[in-house]
Design an enzyme around this catalytic site. Structure first.
Site, PDB file in Angstrom:
ATOM      1  CG  ASP A  70      32.264  14.855   8.965  1.00 17.71           C
ATOM      2  OD1 ASP A  70      32.558  15.323   7.835  1.00 17.71           O
ATOM      3  OD2 ASP A  70      32.561  15.416  10.051  1.00 17.71           O
ATOM      4  CG  ASN A  91      43.133  19.426  12.384  1.00 19.27           C
ATOM      5  OD1 ASN A  91      43.918  18.530  12.704  1.00 19.27           O
ATOM      6  ND2 ASN A  91      42.462  19.443  11.259  1.00 19.27           N
ATOM      7  CG  ASP A 133      48.040  14.805   9.103  1.00 22.91           C
ATOM      8  OD1 ASP A 133      46.901  15.254   8.828  1.00 22.91           O
ATOM      9  OD2 ASP A 133      49.114  15.226   8.597  1.00 22.91           O
ATOM     10  CD  GLU A 140      35.810  16.435   8.563  1.00 24.52           C
ATOM     11  OE1 GLU A 140      36.194  16.603   7.378  1.00 24.52           O
ATOM     12  OE2 GLU A 140      34.883  17.068   9.045  1.00 24.52           O
TER      13      GLU A 140
HETATM   14  N1  GTP Z   1      44.804  17.226  10.363  1.00 22.60           N
HETATM   15  C1  GTP Z   1      44.050  17.230   9.281  1.00 22.60           C
HETATM   16  N2  GTP Z   1      42.973  17.940   9.223  1.00 22.60           N
HETATM   17  C2  GTP Z   1      42.146  17.930   8.159  1.00 22.60           C
HETATM   18  C3  GTP Z   1      42.485  17.157   7.043  1.00 22.60           C
HETATM   19  N3  GTP Z   1      41.495  17.325   6.099  1.00 22.60           N
HETATM   20  C4  GTP Z   1      40.587  18.186   6.627  1.00 22.60           C
HETATM   21  N4  GTP Z   1      40.961  18.557   7.872  1.00 22.60           N
HETATM   22  C5  GTP Z   1      40.313  19.454   8.716  1.00 22.60           C
HETATM   23  O1  GTP Z   1      39.084  18.994   9.091  1.00 22.60           O
HETATM   24  C6  GTP Z   1      38.352  20.096   9.503  1.00 22.60           C
HETATM   25  C7  GTP Z   1      36.907  19.986   9.121  1.00 22.60           C
HETATM   26  O2  GTP Z   1      36.210  20.982   9.805  1.00 22.60           O
HETATM   27  P1  GTP Z   1      34.691  21.266   9.545  1.00 22.60           P
HETATM   28  O3  GTP Z   1      34.338  20.913   8.180  1.00 22.60           O
HETATM   29  O4  GTP Z   1      34.505  22.678   9.880  1.00 22.60           O
HETATM   30  O5  GTP Z   1      33.920  20.379  10.534  1.00 22.60           O
HETATM   31  P2  GTP Z   1      34.099  20.018  12.018  1.00 22.60           P
HETATM   32  O6  GTP Z   1      35.082  20.915  12.629  1.00 22.60           O
HETATM   33  O7  GTP Z   1      34.581  18.576  12.041  1.00 22.60           O
HETATM   34  O8  GTP Z   1      32.743  20.137  12.600  1.00 22.60           O
HETATM   35  P3  GTP Z   1      31.549  19.196  12.332  1.00 22.60           P
HETATM   36  O9  GTP Z   1      31.861  18.366  11.112  1.00 22.60           O
HETATM   37  O10 GTP Z   1      30.408  20.070  12.105  1.00 22.60           O
HETATM   38  O11 GTP Z   1      31.478  18.358  13.556  1.00 22.60           O
HETATM   39  C8  GTP Z   1      39.036  21.307   8.894  1.00 22.60           C
HETATM   40  O12 GTP Z   1      39.587  22.102   9.929  1.00 22.60           O
HETATM   41  C9  GTP Z   1      40.107  20.739   8.025  1.00 22.60           C
HETATM   42  O13 GTP Z   1      41.244  21.566   8.030  1.00 22.60           O
HETATM   43  C10 GTP Z   1      43.682  16.427   7.081  1.00 22.60           C
HETATM   44  O14 GTP Z   1      44.086  15.720   6.127  1.00 22.60           O
HETATM   45  N5  GTP Z   1      44.406  16.493   8.237  1.00 22.60           N
END
Ligand code: GTP
Length: 519
Positions: free
Chosen positions: A385, A393, A402, A429
């Site tokens: 992760d 983002n 992306d 992610e």
């Molecule tokens: N650009 C982009 N962002 C994505 C995609 N799939 C998921 N995300 C983003 O990934 C982020 C995941 O955030 P969280 O689950 O809150 O976790 P985090 O911000 O990484 O924090 P931790 O995992 O706790 O370190 C979200 O803001 C989603 O919108 C994608 O295909 N593209």
């Protein structure tokens, strides 16, 4: 192959036409031979009829001349200037239908008795027939004189016999003047077709009569080189069937020729009879027969060749259409297969990063789970992760986000170089790696190498709380697969480890071996 088959069909047709042509030719030849044989037979039969008639006539004349000759001594003795003789000869003449007059010549050629009184006392010593009879010592010979123009303007021929005295010396001639026109009916009766004519000639060549009569034919000399007459005489045969051009008329004919030489009579010169038909007329029906066969053959050949051409053309077209549709089907199949492959890829791969998707992972996981269980091998699952990706983002925008996901996926893929290693996007992610035949230590080493590999990407992450660049947290679990329910447990455990890695400050790997506590 197909063209060979077509050639064979043509060959068969050609063979059939050759057989048909041969049969038709044979029937035409056979018909011609039959027409020829039939015509020859009929013509020969016709000459026989005339021969019989002339035999009878000449025999009758011969007998009458003998009677006259035998009566001469009595008539002379009667001393009535042969008046009685003239009268009796008139009576004899009535029995001879073809004879114009009967006469008796003395040794000097003077007529001493005659059925025609105006001839009495005339002298014919200079005549060829008299000289011939004078010079032939045999009293049995029946002399047939050459045709000569009589005072009447008609051609006649003299039939004579020699008279001898008691010493066997020449003592005159008995004579019958024969009018060939009297044979007209007989000759006409043998002409069974309009194109026919029959003719009678003296053996020295002079023509006596031709029926139907033609201008200038009577008295014509037929003894010309190559004429039917000459060919017949030169053959030495009594009967002949000849074809060719008639000397006297220039027509093309088939002719039956016969030498009239009655048996029992001693003729010095025979008569020659010719009965013939026009060649064109003889073969007229046959020509029509041959022509219809020829037309029939040409039509059959043309029609069969045309049909063969049409059938083969239609077959060729059908085959061509079949080939074209087969090619089209094949092309469509190939397109379909390519499309299916594309769909399969799409179905099994993540559209954004290009690595395997969750569904693909599930299938693969099940497969590897069973294999490792079968072979009692350890199976490791690593959950990955990205740290603070939401902040990433937010900071750089989703497009850069992306691109970041794509770079991470590529790097993970690259570092999972073993053929059996499998990387998939698990969602958002999160990524997941499946490592068959990998024990805890190897998994820990692998997880660490991944963590470092992402760090080495040096992707700036200004909003990260652990580093200025992009980092990942990893949770992994390893076990030797047992029953199927444990498979979910392995993933759950790896997820729990990931959670712990996050909780433990991120940018680190936490693992658990089987059901043991995370290490
Ligand atoms: N650009 C982009 N962002 C994505 C995609 N799939 C998921 N995300 C983003 O990934 C982020 C995941 O955030 P969280 O689950 O809150 O976790 P985090 O911000 O990484 O924090 P931790 O995992 O706790 O370190 C979200 O803001 C989603 O919108 C994608 O295909 N593209």
């Amino acid at each position: 192959m197909a063209s060979k088959r077509y050639r064979l069909e043509w060959l068969k047709l050609l063979l059939g036409l050759v057989v048909l042509g041969s049969y038709l030719s044979w029937s035409v030849v056979e018909r011609r031979l039959s027409v020829e044989a039939q015509e020859y037979k009929r013509l020969t039969a016709q000459t026989q009829i005339v021969d019989n008639y002339l035999n009878d006539q000449l025999a009758a004349i011969s007998r009458v001349l003998n009677i006259v000759r035998n009566n001469i001594p009595d008539w002379r003795a009667a001393n009535d200037s042969m008046a009685h003789a003239n009268h009796e000869m008139e009576e004899y003449l009535k029995a001879l239908t073809d004879v114009r007059n009967l006469s008796v010549y003395d040794r000097n050629g003077t007529v001493i008795a005659s059925s025609q009184p105006e001839l009495l006392h005339k002298n014919y010593q200079h005549r060829a027939y008299f000289q011939t009879t004078l010079n032939d010592p045999s009293p049995d010979t029946l002399h047939i004189g050459e045709p000569m123009l009589a005072v009447t303007g008609l051609y006649v021929f003299m039939v004579t016999k020699r008279i001898v005295d008691e010493n066997g010396e020449f003592d005159g001639v008995v004579l019958a003047s024969v009018d060939p026109l009297r044979f007209r009916t007989t000759l006409a009766s043998v002409n069974y077709a309009d194109d026919m004519w029959s003719a009678l000639a003296h053996s020295k060549g002079k023509q006596l009569l031709m029926i139907p009569e033609q201008e200038g034919q009577r008295g014509k000399n037929l003894a010309q080189p190559g004429s039917f007459f000459t060919r017949h005489i030169e053959s030495g045969r009594d009967t002949n069937l000849l074809t060719g051009t008639v000397y006297a008329t220039g027509e093309k004919r088939v002719m039956a020729l016969r030498t009239i030489r009655p048996s029992g009579l001693y003729l010095d010169e025979p008569l020659i009879l010719a009965v013939g038909r026009d060649l064109d007329a003889v073969y007229k029906d046959w020509k029509r027969f041959a022509l219809t066969r020829l037309i029939f053959f040409i039509l059959i050949s043309l029609v069969s060749c045309f049909l063969m051409y049409r059938v083969q053309r239609s077959k060729r077209r059908t085959e061509k259409a079949k080939r074209a549709s087969a090619a089209l089907i094949q092309q469509q199949n190939e397109q379909l297969n390519a499309l299916n492959e594309e769909l399969r890829k799409l179905a099994m791969h993540d559209a954004l990063t290009g690595v395997a998707n969750r569904r693909s992972f599930d299938e693969r996981f099940e497969l590897e789970w069973r294999r490792c269980r079968r072979e009692t091998l350890p199976l490791a699952v690593v959950m990955i992760d990205i740290d603070y990706f939401k902040a990433f983002n937010d900071h750089y925008g989703h497009v850069i986000g992306d691109q970041c996901l794509q770079s991470v996926a590529q790097q993970l893929q690259q570092y999972s170089a073993r053929g059996s290693d499998f990387v998939a996007r698990f969602g958002g992610e999160e990524f997941i790696c499946l490592l068959p035949n990998t024990d805890f230590d190897q998994a820990a080493q692998y997880a660490e190498s991944l963590r470092l590999a992402i760090e080495q990407l040096n992707i700036p992450h200004a909003s990260s709380e652990v580093s200025g660049r992009l980092t990942i947290s990893l949770g992994f679990a390893v076990c030797i697969p047992g029953n199927d329910s444990a498979s979910t447990e392995l993933i759950v455990k790896a997820d729990e480890c990931l959670y712990r890695a996050k909780a433990g400050g991120r940018n680190q790997a936490v693992g658990v071996d089987g059901c043991g506590a995370p290490g």
